[in-house]
Design an enzyme around this catalytic site. Structure first.
Site, PDB file in Angstrom:
ATOM      1  N   GLN A  35       0.838  -1.207   0.000  1.00 52.33           N
ATOM      2  CA  GLN A  35       0.000   0.000   0.000  1.00 52.33           C
ATOM      3  C   GLN A  35       0.868   1.250   0.000  1.00 52.33           C
ATOM      4  OE1 GLN A  35      -2.393  -1.115   3.390  1.00 52.33           O
ATOM      5  NE2 GLN A  35      -0.580  -1.739   4.516  1.00 52.33           N
ATOM      6  N   ASP A  90       0.008  -0.279  13.627  1.00 52.82           N
ATOM      7  CA  ASP A  90       0.525   0.906  14.335  1.00 52.82           C
ATOM      8  C   ASP A  90       0.793   0.606  15.803  1.00 52.82           C
ATOM      9  OD1 ASP A  90      -2.025   1.568  15.894  1.00 52.82           O
ATOM     10  OD2 ASP A  90      -2.761   1.616  13.841  1.00 52.82           O
ATOM     11  N   ASP A 110       0.167  -8.331  11.270  1.00 52.59           N
ATOM     12  CA  ASP A 110      -0.155  -7.334  10.239  1.00 52.59           C
ATOM     13  C   ASP A 110       0.568  -7.732   8.963  1.00 52.59           C
ATOM     14  OD1 ASP A 110      -1.184  -4.071  10.343  1.00 52.59           O
ATOM     15  OD2 ASP A 110      -0.074  -4.781   8.594  1.00 52.59           O
ATOM     16  N   ASP A 141      -0.224 -12.372   6.243  1.00 54.01           N
ATOM     17  CA  ASP A 141      -1.644 -12.180   5.947  1.00 54.01           C
ATOM     18  C   ASP A 141      -2.483 -12.782   7.085  1.00 54.01           C
ATOM     19  OD1 ASP A 141      -4.165 -11.950   4.891  1.00 54.01           O
ATOM     20  OD2 ASP A 141      -3.838 -13.380   3.256  1.00 54.01           O
ATOM     21  N   GLY A 142      -3.350 -11.959   7.649  1.00 53.41           N
ATOM     22  CA  GLY A 142      -4.168 -12.405   8.766  1.00 53.41           C
ATOM     23  C   GLY A 142      -5.112 -13.533   8.392  1.00 53.41           C
ATOM     24  N   ASP A 160      -8.304  -5.441  13.725  1.00 50.73           N
ATOM     25  CA  ASP A 160      -8.020  -3.996  13.650  1.00 50.73           C
ATOM     26  C   ASP A 160      -7.490  -3.726  12.248  1.00 50.73           C
ATOM     27  OD1 ASP A 160      -7.079  -1.419  13.883  1.00 50.73           O
ATOM     28  OD2 ASP A 160      -5.754  -1.825  15.576  1.00 50.73           O
ATOM     29  N   SER A 161      -8.412  -3.718  11.293  1.00 53.85           N
ATOM     30  CA  SER A 161      -8.006  -3.737   9.885  1.00 53.85           C
ATOM     31  C   SER A 161      -8.288  -2.417   9.191  1.00 53.85           C
ATOM     32  CB  SER A 161      -8.784  -4.829   9.153  1.00 53.85           C
ATOM     33  OG  SER A 161     -10.110  -4.407   8.987  1.00 53.85           O
ATOM     34  N   THR A 162      -7.786  -2.306   7.985  1.00 52.15           N
ATOM     35  CA  THR A 162      -8.173  -1.213   7.105  1.00 52.15           C
ATOM     36  C   THR A 162      -9.592  -1.483   6.586  1.00 52.15           C
ATOM     37  OG1 THR A 162      -6.815  -2.434   5.530  1.00 52.15           O
ATOM     38  CG2 THR A 162      -5.911  -0.385   6.327  1.00 52.15           C
ATOM     39  N   ASP A 163     -10.103  -0.564   5.762  1.00 53.09           N
ATOM     40  CA  ASP A 163     -11.462  -0.715   5.218  1.00 53.09           C
ATOM     41  C   ASP A 163     -11.563  -2.026   4.409  1.00 53.09           C
ATOM     42  OD1 ASP A 163     -11.806   1.786   6.272  1.00 53.09           O
ATOM     43  OD2 ASP A 163     -11.518   2.822   4.364  1.00 53.09           O
TER      44      ASP A 163
HETATM   45  N1  SAM Z   1      -7.585   2.224  12.694  1.00 56.56           N
HETATM   46  C1  SAM Z   1      -7.475   2.001  11.361  1.00 56.56           C
HETATM   47  C2  SAM Z   1      -8.681   2.322  10.536  1.00 56.56           C
HETATM   48  O1  SAM Z   1      -9.797   1.852  10.836  1.00 56.56           O
HETATM   49  O2  SAM Z   1      -8.528   3.062   9.595  1.00 56.56           O
HETATM   50  C3  SAM Z   1      -6.824   0.714  11.087  1.00 56.56           C
HETATM   51  C4  SAM Z   1      -5.397   0.850  11.461  1.00 56.56           C
HETATM   52  S1  SAM Z   1      -4.311  -0.450  11.228  1.00 56.56           S
HETATM   53  C5  SAM Z   1      -2.954   0.513  10.687  1.00 56.56           C
HETATM   54  C6  SAM Z   1      -4.869  -1.370   9.847  1.00 56.56           C
HETATM   55  C7  SAM Z   1      -3.848  -2.407   9.425  1.00 56.56           C
HETATM   56  O3  SAM Z   1      -4.523  -3.513   8.847  1.00 56.56           O
HETATM   57  C8  SAM Z   1      -2.844  -1.932   8.378  1.00 56.56           C
HETATM   58  O4  SAM Z   1      -1.576  -1.802   8.968  1.00 56.56           O
HETATM   59  C9  SAM Z   1      -2.869  -3.038   7.296  1.00 56.56           C
HETATM   60  O5  SAM Z   1      -1.578  -3.382   6.833  1.00 56.56           O
HETATM   61  C10 SAM Z   1      -3.541  -4.172   8.073  1.00 56.56           C
HETATM   62  N2  SAM Z   1      -4.181  -5.196   7.232  1.00 56.56           N
HETATM   63  C11 SAM Z   1      -5.073  -5.029   6.224  1.00 56.56           C
HETATM   64  N3  SAM Z   1      -5.400  -6.211   5.679  1.00 56.56           N
HETATM   65  C12 SAM Z   1      -4.714  -7.165   6.362  1.00 56.56           C
HETATM   66  C13 SAM Z   1      -4.636  -8.581   6.277  1.00 56.56           C
HETATM   67  N4  SAM Z   1      -5.324  -9.288   5.356  1.00 56.56           N
HETATM   68  N5  SAM Z   1      -3.834  -9.236   7.162  1.00 56.56           N
HETATM   69  C14 SAM Z   1      -3.134  -8.559   8.097  1.00 56.56           C
HETATM   70  N6  SAM Z   1      -3.158  -7.209   8.224  1.00 56.56           N
HETATM   71  C15 SAM Z   1      -3.945  -6.522   7.364  1.00 56.56           C
END
Ligand code: SAM
Length: 291
Positions: A35, A90, A110, A141-142, A160-163
């Site tokens: 990303q 984070d 993460d 990968d989670g 605690d993931s991205t969208d």
């Molecule tokens: N608080 C934030 C929000 O809602 O916008 C989320 C913050 S946290 C930084 C989100 C993390 O999810 C990112 O660092 C991203 O790399 C991770 N992520 C997304 N998809 C993932 C997956 N399939 N496996 C593991 N981590 C993942």
């Protein structure tokens, strides 16, 4: 996303809304294997981290999100000893989890190590617990991690993931959530960041409840809370129990918690369990449970 000379703006085009912060300078601009990671210094909100142009956190308001992604779930479980965090790079959620004395093991998975390295540099207060002997940081990968994990391995799983787009999309689906159900011990608790009650109530939140029900989680509750820097300014975390209710918690322990918080309290937790009707409708799965 647009960035003119002085402002970072995240436009949420589908809803005709944008959130902006005045920035002083760019601290990091990196295309990771996964990303586009940027960190900015803002005029009033401390540092700002974005992924693919979406706000992940600011120094000023991240406590709202991190406290609500951790303490409600950990005070719902009677004795949270083994905790898994999917995403959360984070490390703010990890720090809150490690404040709970019962926790013996906290594994964070993460996909993108660059997020954690950036947090160490620009949000050191969030990574201060990373050296705790109970913490284990993995970069993978989670979805795959959960698929391969042993049954009953965790008491609490925090997503605690991205969208839910791209490689994060799978984290909201019934197949992944069925695996989460399997790796939770009986009485285990899941919590998932579930986007905005206002902007995503009828879509993402409703779909998440359907997927959780399919995965075997009969007890569920979506807790709303403010996050000014996220789209709409109003966010949510969805709790689900493996054979246990999630609408009650260890209130006496929460009242006596041996660490400081800025947003979470037993009263805030109790209040968040009373969903406004718009959210209650989004949480209802099937016409039979429509409130
Ligand atoms: N608080 C934030 C929000 O809602 O916008 C989320 C913050 S946290 C930084 C989100 C993390 O999810 C990112 O660092 C991203 O790399 C991770 N992520 C997304 N998809 C993932 C997956 N399939 N496996 C593991 N981590 C993942």
């Amino acid at each position: 996303m647009s960035l003119d000379e002085h402002w970072f703006s995240e436009a949420y085009e589908d809803e005709g809304v944008a959130f902006s912060l005045r920035v002083r300078r760019t601290l990091l601009d990196e295309h990771t294997p996964y990303q586009h990671l940027q960190v900015f210094e803002t005029s009033h909100w401390g540092n700002l981290m974005t992924l693919d142009g979406c706000v992940m956190l600011t120094s000023r308001d991240n406590f709202l999100y991190h406290e609500m992604m951790s303490h409600p779930a950990l005070f719902t479980h009677p004795e949270p000893r083994r905790v898994l965090i999917i995403g959360g790079g984070d490390c703010g959620t990890l720090r809150e989890v490690l404040r709970h004395p019962a926790v013996e093991q906290a594994v964070q998975v993460d996909i993108d190590e660059a997020v954690t390295r950036a947090a160490e540099r620009f949000f050191p207060e969030l990574t201060e617990a990373n050296d705790d002997r109970r913490a284990e940081l993995r970069f993978a990968d989670g979805v795959a991690y959960v698929r391969d994990a042993a049954g009953g391995a965790f008491d609490v799983v925090i997503i605690d993931s991205t969208d839910p787009v791209g490689f994060a999309e799978g984290l909201f689906g019934a197949a992944f959530l069925t695996d989460v159900h399997r790796i939770l011990a009986d009485g285990g608790v899941l919590v998932q960041q579930s986007e905005s009650p206002l902007l995503h109530g009828e879509g993402i939140i409703r779909n998440l409840h359907t997927a959780l029900a399919e995965a075997g989680f009969a007890q569920r509750a979506t807790l709303p809370f403010p996050v000014p820097s996220y789209p709409g300014g109003w966010w949510s975390a969805t709790l689900a129990g493996k054979g246990v209710p999630v609408d009650c918690f260890r209130e006496a322990d929460a009242a006596a918690m041996p660490f400081p918080t800025q947003y979470y309290s037993p009263g805030v937790h109790r209040g968040a369990l009373a969903p406004p009707p718009l959210l209650a409708r989004a949480m209802a799965v099937g016409s039979g449970t429509f409130p």
